[in-house]
Write a protein that holds these residues in place. Structure first.
Motif, PDB file in Angstrom:
ATOM      1  N   LEU A  72      -2.745 -15.431 -42.851  1.00 14.55           N
ATOM      2  CA  LEU A  72      -3.577 -14.658 -42.010  1.00 14.55           C
ATOM      3  C   LEU A  72      -3.442 -14.838 -40.609  1.00 14.55           C
ATOM      4  CD1 LEU A  72      -6.537 -15.995 -40.869  1.00 14.55           C
ATOM      5  CD2 LEU A  72      -7.159 -16.022 -43.211  1.00 14.55           C
ATOM      6  N   ASN A  73      -3.418 -13.938 -39.907  1.00 14.07           N
ATOM      7  CA  ASN A  73      -3.237 -14.242 -38.294  1.00 14.07           C
ATOM      8  C   ASN A  73      -4.367 -13.369 -37.542  1.00 14.07           C
ATOM      9  OD1 ASN A  73      -0.259 -15.236 -38.316  1.00 14.07           O
ATOM     10  ND2 ASN A  73       0.017 -13.500 -39.241  1.00 14.07           N
ATOM     11  N   PHE A  74      -4.369 -14.092 -36.115  1.00 15.06           N
ATOM     12  CA  PHE A  74      -5.176 -13.507 -35.167  1.00 15.06           C
ATOM     13  C   PHE A  74      -4.579 -13.575 -34.078  1.00 15.06           C
ATOM     14  CE2 PHE A  74      -8.456 -13.752 -31.865  1.00 15.06           C
ATOM     15  CZ  PHE A  74      -8.919 -12.596 -31.787  1.00 15.06           C
ATOM     16  N   LYS A  75      -4.475 -12.648 -33.026  1.00 11.13           N
ATOM     17  CA  LYS A  75      -4.091 -12.789 -31.702  1.00 11.13           C
ATOM     18  C   LYS A  75      -4.904 -11.819 -30.942  1.00 11.13           C
ATOM     19  CE  LYS A  75      -0.041 -12.464 -28.749  1.00 11.13           C
ATOM     20  NZ  LYS A  75       1.186 -12.138 -28.472  1.00 11.13           N
ATOM     21  N   SER A  76      -5.646 -12.516 -29.949  1.00 15.94           N
ATOM     22  CA  SER A  76      -6.377 -11.775 -29.076  1.00 15.94           C
ATOM     23  C   SER A  76      -5.610 -10.759 -28.148  1.00 15.94           C
ATOM     24  CB  SER A  76      -7.028 -12.728 -28.098  1.00 15.94           C
ATOM     25  OG  SER A  76      -6.335 -13.531 -27.138  1.00 15.94           O
ATOM     26  N   THR A  77      -6.353  -9.619 -27.855  1.00 19.04           N
ATOM     27  CA  THR A  77      -5.818  -8.633 -26.951  1.00 19.04           C
ATOM     28  C   THR A  77      -6.571  -8.606 -25.539  1.00 19.04           C
ATOM     29  OG1 THR A  77      -7.199  -6.980 -27.995  1.00 19.04           O
ATOM     30  CG2 THR A  77      -4.868  -7.362 -28.823  1.00 19.04           C
ATOM     31  N   SER A  78      -7.873  -9.082 -25.843  1.00 21.78           N
ATOM     32  CA  SER A  78      -8.501  -9.344 -24.230  1.00 21.78           C
ATOM     33  C   SER A  78      -9.625 -10.371 -24.546  1.00 21.78           C
ATOM     34  CB  SER A  78      -9.185  -8.002 -23.741  1.00 21.78           C
ATOM     35  OG  SER A  78     -10.134  -7.382 -24.800  1.00 21.78           O
ATOM     36  N   VAL A  79     -10.252 -10.659 -23.323  1.00 20.50           N
ATOM     37  CA  VAL A  79     -11.353 -11.610 -23.161  1.00 20.50           C
ATOM     38  C   VAL A  79     -11.984 -10.947 -21.948  1.00 20.50           C
ATOM     39  CG1 VAL A  79     -12.157 -13.730 -22.802  1.00 20.50           C
ATOM     40  CG2 VAL A  79     -10.117 -13.782 -24.092  1.00 20.50           C
TER      41      VAL A  79
ATOM     42  N   SER B 146      -4.219 -19.525 -17.523  1.00 23.44           N
ATOM     43  CA  SER B 146      -3.954 -19.950 -16.362  1.00 23.44           C
ATOM     44  C   SER B 146      -5.145 -20.272 -15.376  1.00 23.44           C
ATOM     45  CB  SER B 146      -3.005 -19.134 -15.602  1.00 23.44           C
ATOM     46  OG  SER B 146      -3.504 -17.923 -15.234  1.00 23.44           O
ATOM     47  N   LYS B 147      -6.451 -19.896 -16.020  1.00 30.19           N
ATOM     48  CA  LYS B 147      -7.630 -20.167 -15.144  1.00 30.19           C
ATOM     49  C   LYS B 147      -8.459 -21.040 -15.826  1.00 30.19           C
ATOM     50  CE  LYS B 147      -7.873 -15.339 -13.591  1.00 30.19           C
ATOM     51  NZ  LYS B 147      -8.555 -14.153 -13.505  1.00 30.19           N
ATOM     52  N   PRO B 148      -9.272 -21.932 -15.027  1.00 30.60           N
ATOM     53  CA  PRO B 148      -9.859 -23.176 -15.562  1.00 30.60           C
ATOM     54  C   PRO B 148     -11.103 -22.657 -16.479  1.00 30.60           C
ATOM     55  CG  PRO B 148     -10.140 -23.143 -13.408  1.00 30.60           C
ATOM     56  CD  PRO B 148      -8.986 -22.198 -13.479  1.00 30.60           C
ATOM     57  N   ASP B 149     -11.512 -21.328 -16.289  1.00 29.77           N
ATOM     58  CA  ASP B 149     -12.772 -20.910 -16.976  1.00 29.77           C
ATOM     59  C   ASP B 149     -12.113 -20.185 -18.176  1.00 29.77           C
ATOM     60  OD1 ASP B 149     -12.014 -18.555 -16.015  1.00 29.77           O
ATOM     61  OD2 ASP B 149     -13.990 -17.881 -15.234  1.00 29.77           O
ATOM     62  N   PHE B 150     -10.891 -20.118 -18.297  1.00 30.80           N
ATOM     63  CA  PHE B 150     -10.480 -19.461 -19.628  1.00 30.80           C
ATOM     64  C   PHE B 150     -10.547 -17.788 -19.684  1.00 30.80           C
ATOM     65  CE2 PHE B 150     -10.401 -23.863 -20.773  1.00 30.80           C
ATOM     66  CZ  PHE B 150      -9.481 -24.043 -21.160  1.00 30.80           C
ATOM     67  N   SER B 151     -10.832 -17.331 -18.530  1.00 31.96           N
ATOM     68  CA  SER B 151     -11.014 -16.029 -18.483  1.00 31.96           C
ATOM     69  C   SER B 151      -9.825 -15.099 -18.852  1.00 31.96           C
ATOM     70  CB  SER B 151     -11.963 -15.298 -17.555  1.00 31.96           C
ATOM     71  OG  SER B 151     -11.217 -15.823 -16.302  1.00 31.96           O
ATOM     72  N   ASP B 152      -8.848 -15.583 -18.769  1.00 31.59           N
ATOM     73  CA  ASP B 152      -7.548 -14.946 -19.172  1.00 31.59           C
ATOM     74  C   ASP B 152      -6.782 -15.342 -20.251  1.00 31.59           C
ATOM     75  OD1 ASP B 152      -6.674 -17.276 -18.104  1.00 31.59           O
ATOM     76  OD2 ASP B 152      -4.953 -16.291 -17.103  1.00 31.59           O
ATOM     77  N   ALA B 153      -7.811 -15.978 -21.159  1.00 30.00           N
ATOM     78  CA  ALA B 153      -6.949 -16.809 -22.182  1.00 30.00           C
ATOM     79  C   ALA B 153      -6.402 -15.864 -23.269  1.00 30.00           C
ATOM     80  CB  ALA B 153      -8.076 -17.669 -22.719  1.00 30.00           C
ATOM     81  N   ILE B 154      -5.261 -16.224 -23.894  1.00 32.44           N
ATOM     82  CA  ILE B 154      -4.864 -15.678 -25.296  1.00 32.44           C
ATOM     83  C   ILE B 154      -4.968 -16.465 -26.212  1.00 32.44           C
ATOM     84  CG2 ILE B 154      -2.645 -14.770 -26.139  1.00 32.44           C
ATOM     85  CD1 ILE B 154      -1.510 -14.034 -23.275  1.00 32.44           C
ATOM     86  N   PHE B 155      -5.748 -16.122 -27.173  1.00 30.09           N
ATOM     87  CA  PHE B 155      -6.158 -16.937 -28.595  1.00 30.09           C
ATOM     88  C   PHE B 155      -5.211 -16.533 -29.695  1.00 30.09           C
ATOM     89  CE2 PHE B 155      -9.634 -17.590 -25.817  1.00 30.09           C
ATOM     90  CZ  PHE B 155     -10.458 -18.748 -25.914  1.00 30.09           C
TER      91      PHE B 155
END
Length: 190
Positions: A102-109, A59-68
């Motif tokens: 194989l899977n990856f899901k982020s938990t924090s950035v 939701s942030k333009p700098d992707f600091s809250d992103a979920i990958f």
């Protein structure tokens, strides 16, 4: 009139939600997922997974809250050597018949500096899920002149241990390094 106000409010609420939570998907033609191991301690061998999908929700333009999130088909491994590909697909390594994904899901950035982040998440590989930490570089967002779509670029690098995921346990580190360097470069479109 009351019904019209409810409809207008619902429309703006949904529009605001879509604006706040932007979904970006990887552009296959401009994305690559690779890994590198050391062979016999004297040479690096770099291989790729050719069939993968990745998304970024932010939701942030700098992707600091992103979920990958990333999903790759293990059978898409490509080492440019057919015999090696077949061996890596076997139960000695990726066991693609049993573990096709194989899977990856982020938990924090976590911001580490301008456009640099620490990307933490869970990697599931060979039926084993472990937390991993990678370095993430946000390379910017531009409008692609061909598609006219907003396009964001990212690079993810880091190291995992193949022993943590029971990959190639019959092959000791002097033959194939236990450390596996991961590198993912991607363009994501909105």
């Amino acid at each position: 009139m009351k019904k019209l106000l409810v409809i207008v409010f619902a429309f703006f609420s949904l529009s605001a939600f879509n604006t706040l939570n932007r979904l970006w998907t990887n552009d296959d033609a401009h994305s690559q997922l690779s890994f590198t191991v050391s062979h016999l301690g004297i040479a690096d061998v770099t291989d790729t997974f050719n069939d993968f999908d990745a998304t970024v929700t932010s939701s942030k333009p700098d992707f600091s809250d992103a979920i990958f999130e990333l999903t790759a088909k293990t059978a898409s491994i490509d080492t440019r050597v057919e015999d090696r590909d077949n061996h890596l697909k076997s139960a000695d390594f990726f066991d693609v018949a049993k573990y096709p994904i194989l899977n990856f899901k982020s938990t924090s950035v976590k911001k580490q500096g301008k456009n640099n982040y620490k990307l933490n998440g869970n990697l599931t590989l060979n039926g084993i899920t472990k937390p991993v930490s990678m370095d993430l570089v946000y390379r910017g967002t531009v409008e692609n002149p061909m598609s006219k779509k907003q396009t964001a670029g990212f690079q993810v690098t880091g190291t995992i241990k193949r022993s943590d995921f029971n990959l190639g346990s019959g092959f000791p580190a002097p033959m194939i390094s236990d450390e596996v360097r991961i590198k993912a470069d991607g363009e994501f479109v909105q």
